[in-house]
Design an enzyme around this catalytic site. Structure first.
Site, PDB file in Angstrom:
ATOM      1  N   LYS A  84     -54.618  83.187 -36.905  1.00 29.01           N
ATOM      2  CA  LYS A  84     -53.275  82.959 -37.942  1.00 29.01           C
ATOM      3  C   LYS A  84     -52.236  83.847 -37.634  1.00 29.01           C
ATOM      4  O   LYS A  84     -52.437  85.081 -37.429  1.00 29.01           O
ATOM      5  CB  LYS A  84     -54.319  83.196 -39.070  1.00 29.01           C
ATOM      6  CG  LYS A  84     -53.843  82.453 -40.276  1.00 29.01           C
ATOM      7  CD  LYS A  84     -54.651  82.528 -41.543  1.00 29.01           C
ATOM      8  CE  LYS A  84     -54.158  82.265 -42.863  1.00 29.01           C
ATOM      9  NZ  LYS A  84     -54.971  82.531 -44.018  1.00 29.01           N
TER      10      LYS A  84
HETATM   11  C1  E4P Z   1     -55.256  80.821 -46.873  1.00 25.79           C
HETATM   12  O1  E4P Z   1     -55.115  80.653 -45.627  1.00 25.79           O
HETATM   13  C2  E4P Z   1     -54.398  81.823 -47.539  1.00 25.79           C
HETATM   14  O2  E4P Z   1     -54.035  82.935 -46.961  1.00 25.79           O
HETATM   15  C3  E4P Z   1     -54.723  81.795 -49.083  1.00 25.79           C
HETATM   16  O3  E4P Z   1     -55.136  80.368 -49.398  1.00 25.79           O
HETATM   17  C4  E4P Z   1     -53.444  82.337 -50.015  1.00 25.79           C
HETATM   18  O4  E4P Z   1     -54.247  82.327 -51.231  1.00 25.79           O
HETATM   19  P1  E4P Z   1     -53.422  83.009 -52.483  1.00 25.79           P
HETATM   20  O5  E4P Z   1     -52.333  82.777 -52.596  1.00 25.79           O
HETATM   21  O6  E4P Z   1     -54.316  82.527 -53.595  1.00 25.79           O
HETATM   22  O7  E4P Z   1     -53.556  84.691 -52.207  1.00 25.79           O
END
Ligand code: E4P
Length: 218
Positions: A84
């Site tokens: 990622k």
């Molecule tokens: C997933 O890949 C993201 O990092 C995550 O959904 C972010 O979510 P949040 O905005 O609730 O922190």
């Protein structure tokens, strides 16, 4: 549509996996901090043992050389690791390198169609637009999903749209309606997809009527 769970909590991951509908996992540094992960690589290895599908592990480096070195280490943990990478200039360069090396990537922190277009051109496996965080600042997160899906369809990009920062079931419904490939959600949202008061009330009534019938037969 693929369902990913958005957590680094092994108990929650196992619980969602046991439902038989889980296609993958997304983690990020904040989710790891929430559960107090000490050894990140060992933790990702444990998640990969539980889940067959793609498991996103985020780099914390921010320069091209460091992201590539860190991402290669993460990709070595298991075949289902997806590296990622944040949507910054060096991140796009790193995604191009990983694409050329056959390493899967999830391009994260996407908030605009132009960012998503650039990520697809770099060959990202997934693009992660954050719908909840856009809604938080009075911008329509789902409109971004619609724009990205249209743009990718127009040119036949293979990058999958992974809707992230999902806060409630309607984000999932809208994502499915638009045709996004993946929704990543906390366990609470996965569970909320199943809940309906008429189901619970209906089941209670069926069971009560059955008990009455049994009592009358005695
Ligand atoms: C997933 O890949 C993201 O990092 C995550 O959904 C972010 O979510 P949040 O905005 O609730 O922190």
């Amino acid at each position: 549509m693929k369902f990913f769970i958005d957590t680094a909590d092994l108990t929650e991951i196992s619980e969602a996996h046991a439902m038989g509908i889980l296609d993958g996992v997304t983690t990020n540094p904040s989710l790891c901090a929430k559960v107090g992960v000490r050894d990140f690589e060992a933790h990702i290895a444990k998640i990969c043992e539980i889940v067959d599908g793609d498991v996103s592990a985020e780099v914390v480096s921010t320069t091209y050389d460091d992201m590539v070195a860190e991402g290669r280490r993460l990709a070595d943990i298991a075949p289902n690791v997806v590296v990622k990478i944040p949507l910054i200039k060096d991140g796009i360069k790193a995604i191009r390198t990983f694409t050329d090396e056959g390493i899967k990537t999830n391009c994260t922190l996407c908030f605009s169609p132009t960012q998503a277009l650039v990520a697809a051109k770099a060959g990202a496996t997934y693009i992660s637009p954050f719908v909840g965080r856009l809604d938080d600042v009075s911008t329509d997160g789902m409109q971004l999903i619609e724009d990205i899906v249209t743009i990718y369809d127009n040119y036949g990009y293979e990058t999958e749209v992974l809707v992230a920062s999902i806060r409630h079931p309607m984000h999932v419904v809208e994502s499915a309606r638009i045709g996004a490939h993946v929704a990543t959600m906390p366990l609470s949202v996965i569970e909320a997809l199943i809940k309906h008061p008429l189901t619970d009330n209906g089941l209670a009534k069926f069971l009560a009527d059955w008990d009455k019938l049994q009592a009358s037969l005695k």
